[in-house]
Design an enzyme around this catalytic site. Structure first.
Site, PDB file in Angstrom:
ATOM      1  N   GLY A 109      26.115  77.994  13.391  1.00 39.07           N
ATOM      2  CA  GLY A 109      24.725  77.957  13.817  1.00 39.07           C
ATOM      3  C   GLY A 109      24.467  78.851  15.026  1.00 39.07           C
ATOM      4  O   GLY A 109      25.297  78.933  15.937  1.00 39.07           O
ATOM      5  N   LYS A 122      22.357  78.186  17.170  1.00 36.99           N
ATOM      6  CA  LYS A 122      22.070  77.326  18.319  1.00 36.99           C
ATOM      7  C   LYS A 122      23.183  77.447  19.364  1.00 36.99           C
ATOM      8  O   LYS A 122      22.942  77.488  20.551  1.00 36.99           O
ATOM      9  CB  LYS A 122      21.927  75.869  17.890  1.00 36.99           C
ATOM     10  CG  LYS A 122      21.343  75.024  19.009  1.00 36.99           C
ATOM     11  CD  LYS A 122      21.426  73.573  18.710  1.00 36.99           C
ATOM     12  CE  LYS A 122      22.781  73.081  19.002  1.00 36.99           C
ATOM     13  NZ  LYS A 122      22.947  71.990  19.878  1.00 36.99           N
ATOM     14  N   GLY A 133      20.472  70.406  10.728  1.00 34.93           N
ATOM     15  CA  GLY A 133      21.021  71.712  11.133  1.00 34.93           C
ATOM     16  C   GLY A 133      22.322  71.987  10.399  1.00 34.93           C
ATOM     17  O   GLY A 133      22.514  73.057   9.804  1.00 34.93           O
ATOM     18  N   HIS A 134      23.218  71.002  10.416  1.00 36.18           N
ATOM     19  CA  HIS A 134      24.480  71.162   9.666  1.00 36.18           C
ATOM     20  C   HIS A 134      24.187  71.323   8.177  1.00 36.18           C
ATOM     21  O   HIS A 134      24.818  72.112   7.490  1.00 36.18           O
ATOM     22  CB  HIS A 134      25.372  69.926   9.844  1.00 36.18           C
ATOM     23  CG  HIS A 134      25.737  69.619  11.269  1.00 36.18           C
ATOM     24  ND1 HIS A 134      25.162  68.593  11.967  1.00 36.18           N
ATOM     25  CD2 HIS A 134      26.627  70.206  12.112  1.00 36.18           C
ATOM     26  CE1 HIS A 134      25.686  68.543  13.185  1.00 36.18           C
ATOM     27  NE2 HIS A 134      26.564  69.507  13.309  1.00 36.18           N
ATOM     28  N   SER A 175      23.561  66.778  17.642  1.00 37.37           N
ATOM     29  CA  SER A 175      24.132  65.426  17.582  1.00 37.37           C
ATOM     30  C   SER A 175      23.869  64.687  18.893  1.00 37.37           C
ATOM     31  O   SER A 175      23.773  63.465  18.920  1.00 37.37           O
ATOM     32  CB  SER A 175      25.641  65.509  17.350  1.00 37.37           C
ATOM     33  OG  SER A 175      25.900  66.406  16.310  1.00 37.37           O
ATOM     34  N   ARG A 176      23.753  65.440  19.977  1.00 39.44           N
ATOM     35  CA  ARG A 176      23.524  64.809  21.281  1.00 39.44           C
ATOM     36  C   ARG A 176      22.118  64.248  21.436  1.00 39.44           C
ATOM     37  O   ARG A 176      21.883  63.429  22.329  1.00 39.44           O
ATOM     38  CB  ARG A 176      23.760  65.817  22.407  1.00 39.44           C
ATOM     39  CG  ARG A 176      25.205  66.180  22.574  1.00 39.44           C
ATOM     40  CD  ARG A 176      25.355  67.389  23.475  1.00 39.44           C
ATOM     41  NE  ARG A 176      26.688  67.926  23.335  1.00 39.44           N
ATOM     42  CZ  ARG A 176      27.657  67.729  24.213  1.00 39.44           C
ATOM     43  NH1 ARG A 176      27.448  67.037  25.281  1.00 39.44           N
ATOM     44  NH2 ARG A 176      28.851  68.254  24.007  1.00 39.44           N
ATOM     45  N   LEU A 189      26.287  64.376  11.480  1.00 43.45           N
ATOM     46  CA  LEU A 189      25.572  65.506  10.890  1.00 43.45           C
ATOM     47  C   LEU A 189      24.052  65.286  10.840  1.00 43.45           C
ATOM     48  O   LEU A 189      23.582  64.157  10.753  1.00 43.45           O
ATOM     49  CB  LEU A 189      26.104  65.780   9.474  1.00 43.45           C
ATOM     50  CG  LEU A 189      27.605  66.050   9.387  1.00 43.45           C
ATOM     51  CD1 LEU A 189      28.011  66.368   7.951  1.00 43.45           C
ATOM     52  CD2 LEU A 189      28.023  67.186  10.318  1.00 43.45           C
ATOM     53  N   MET A 236      31.697  68.819  13.962  1.00 42.02           N
ATOM     54  CA  MET A 236      32.290  67.660  14.641  1.00 42.02           C
ATOM     55  C   MET A 236      31.621  66.379  14.144  1.00 42.02           C
ATOM     56  O   MET A 236      31.718  65.335  14.796  1.00 42.02           O
ATOM     57  CB  MET A 236      32.146  67.806  16.151  1.00 42.02           C
ATOM     58  CG  MET A 236      32.901  69.036  16.664  1.00 42.02           C
ATOM     59  SD  MET A 236      33.473  68.863  18.351  1.00 42.02           S
ATOM     60  CE  MET A 236      31.944  68.641  19.199  1.00 42.02           C
ATOM     61  N   GLN A 264      29.243  80.467  21.295  1.00 45.03           N
ATOM     62  CA  GLN A 264      30.357  80.113  20.415  1.00 45.03           C
ATOM     63  C   GLN A 264      30.436  81.099  19.246  1.00 45.03           C
ATOM     64  O   GLN A 264      31.508  81.595  18.889  1.00 45.03           O
ATOM     65  CB  GLN A 264      30.138  78.694  19.900  1.00 45.03           C
ATOM     66  CG  GLN A 264      31.026  78.281  18.759  1.00 45.03           C
ATOM     67  CD  GLN A 264      30.825  76.823  18.406  1.00 45.03           C
ATOM     68  OE1 GLN A 264      31.253  75.948  19.136  1.00 45.03           O
ATOM     69  NE2 GLN A 264      30.166  76.550  17.293  1.00 45.03           N
TER      70      GLN A 264
HETATM   71  P1  AMP Z   1      28.881  70.770  15.863  1.00 45.79           P
HETATM   72  O1  AMP Z   1      29.125  69.678  14.887  1.00 45.79           O
HETATM   73  O2  AMP Z   1      27.863  70.427  16.906  1.00 45.79           O
HETATM   74  O3  AMP Z   1      30.128  71.379  16.407  1.00 45.79           O
HETATM   75  O4  AMP Z   1      28.186  71.925  15.024  1.00 45.79           O
HETATM   76  C1  AMP Z   1      28.748  72.427  13.850  1.00 45.79           C
HETATM   77  C2  AMP Z   1      27.987  73.642  13.434  1.00 45.79           C
HETATM   78  O5  AMP Z   1      26.621  73.302  13.210  1.00 45.79           O
HETATM   79  C3  AMP Z   1      27.996  74.745  14.500  1.00 45.79           C
HETATM   80  O6  AMP Z   1      28.162  75.991  13.839  1.00 45.79           O
HETATM   81  C4  AMP Z   1      26.647  74.609  15.119  1.00 45.79           C
HETATM   82  O7  AMP Z   1      26.177  75.812  15.689  1.00 45.79           O
HETATM   83  C5  AMP Z   1      25.803  74.207  13.922  1.00 45.79           C
HETATM   84  N1  AMP Z   1      24.560  73.577  14.358  1.00 45.79           N
HETATM   85  C6  AMP Z   1      24.428  72.562  15.247  1.00 45.79           C
HETATM   86  N2  AMP Z   1      23.122  72.290  15.449  1.00 45.79           N
HETATM   87  C7  AMP Z   1      22.414  73.156  14.690  1.00 45.79           C
HETATM   88  C8  AMP Z   1      21.022  73.379  14.464  1.00 45.79           C
HETATM   89  N3  AMP Z   1      20.079  72.674  15.090  1.00 45.79           N
HETATM   90  N4  AMP Z   1      20.674  74.365  13.601  1.00 45.79           N
HETATM   91  C9  AMP Z   1      21.624  75.108  12.967  1.00 45.79           C
HETATM   92  N5  AMP Z   1      22.943  74.946  13.135  1.00 45.79           N
HETATM   93  C10 AMP Z   1      23.337  73.980  13.973  1.00 45.79           C
END
Ligand code: AMP
Length: 288
Positions: free
Chosen positions: A149, A151, A37-38, A188-189, A34, A31, A155
């Site tokens: 991820g 995390k 983690g991403h 991101s939060r 970035l 989303m 999901q």
């Molecule tokens: P999001 O943009 O938050 O929807 O996350 C996109 C992807 O990045 C999802 O598969 C998340 O699980 C992964 N993700 C988010 N934060 C982390 C993190 N700290 N470490 C590894 N993967 C992450």
């Protein structure tokens, strides 16, 4: 170089030559906003696939509170730089109107109670929004491997189940949680946390780390481990949404801990809801 495409047809056309050559496609749905983690997901895809595609779409159907959707951080230029560094070939961006045109009304819902606990209990419709958009993105991109991820482990479990049940011809690759040096899981939060709340939020990894030590020392009573965990989160001023011990696959609550148990937390620090988890089979990473 990361090239941006903003329509489904353009993306299909861009990927067609590689697909004809039989090259493998790795996909990282996000989303945006970035962080490292991403980046770790994209780097893993880069190492394992011929072509790497990422998507950025702030998916309205997975937000149960419109304030959250409006407040979700966005930074396309910063995102593009991170994707380029990590070796992403194509970035797919799209709009709510393109993904959910007038008349859209088909949804993907995973059963088995996977969406009833944890985040599903307090965020009605959230996972239906996630599985629907991920299924659509899988059809649009047609990846061989998709990277998620740990995390967001609920999901991940739900997407794995969806792929098994609906015969998606791809492999879901779980990737470890990337953390700040003090242990806070990157999210991101985190950007929305005022400095004092950011300081208090290290109670999340610290409490998980203490729980991991208790398990390693032989503690098997979920109630006792969760009690200590709740206490340390509350004394840091966290408002607990949930703190549970669940089975890694069924996500059902467990009274006795074992190597298949995951400790899962969702905690508000101020207005910001953070999640984290720890699988007891593994050591918890060093927390400074
Ligand atoms: P999001 O943009 O938050 O929807 O996350 C996109 C992807 O990045 C999802 O598969 C998340 O699980 C992964 N993700 C988010 N934060 C982390 C993190 N700290 N470490 C590894 N993967 C992450």
């Amino acid at each position: 170089m990361t090239r941006i495409v903003d329509s489904k047809a353009a993306l299909r056309a861009a990927l067609a030559p590689a697909r004809r050559r039989g090259e493998s496609i790795g996909f990282v749905p996000t989303m945006g906003s970035l962080h490292a983690g991403h980046r770790s997901l994209v780097e893993r895809a880069r190492a394992e696939c011929d072509l790497v595609v990422a998507s950025i779409f702030v998916n309205p159907t997975q937000f149960d509170r419109s304030e959250d959707l409006a407040a979700y951080p966005r930074d396309l230029e910063g995102d593009r730089a991170i994707l380029a560094e990590a070796g992403c070939d194509w970035l797919f961006t799209t709009s709510p109107e393109a993904m959910y045109p007038a008349g859209f009304d088909s949804w993907v819902e995973v059963g088995g109670g996977l969406d009833e606990h944890l985040c599903g209990a307090t965020r009605p419709g959230h996972f239906r929004g996630v599985t629907t958009v991920v299924a659509k993105l899988f059809h649009i991109v047609g990846p061989d491997r998709a990277y998620f991820g740990e995390k967001d482990f609920q999901q991940l479990a739900i997407i794995e189940q969806m792929c098994r049940d609906l015969d998606f011809p791809l492999e879901v690759i779980p990737c470890p949680t990337v953390r700040e040096p003090d242990g806070l899981a990157l999210s991101s939060r985190n950007r929305l946390l005022p400095p004092e709340a950011r300081a208090r939020a290290i109670a999340l990894p610290q409490s998980l780390s203490a729980a991991a030590r208790a398990y390693a020392a032989g503690q098997r009573e979920a109630a006792s481990v969760l009690g200590a965990l709740r206490k340390s989160l509350e004394s840091a001023g966290g408002r607990i949404d949930y703190a549970e011990a669940v089975d890694a696959r069924s996500l059902a609550p467990r009274e006795q801990l074992n190597d298949h148990t995951v400790l899962a937390l969702a905690v508000f620090f101020g207005e910001v809801r953070l999640i984290d988890n720890h699988r007891l089979a593994r050591p918890f990473p060093e927390v400074r």
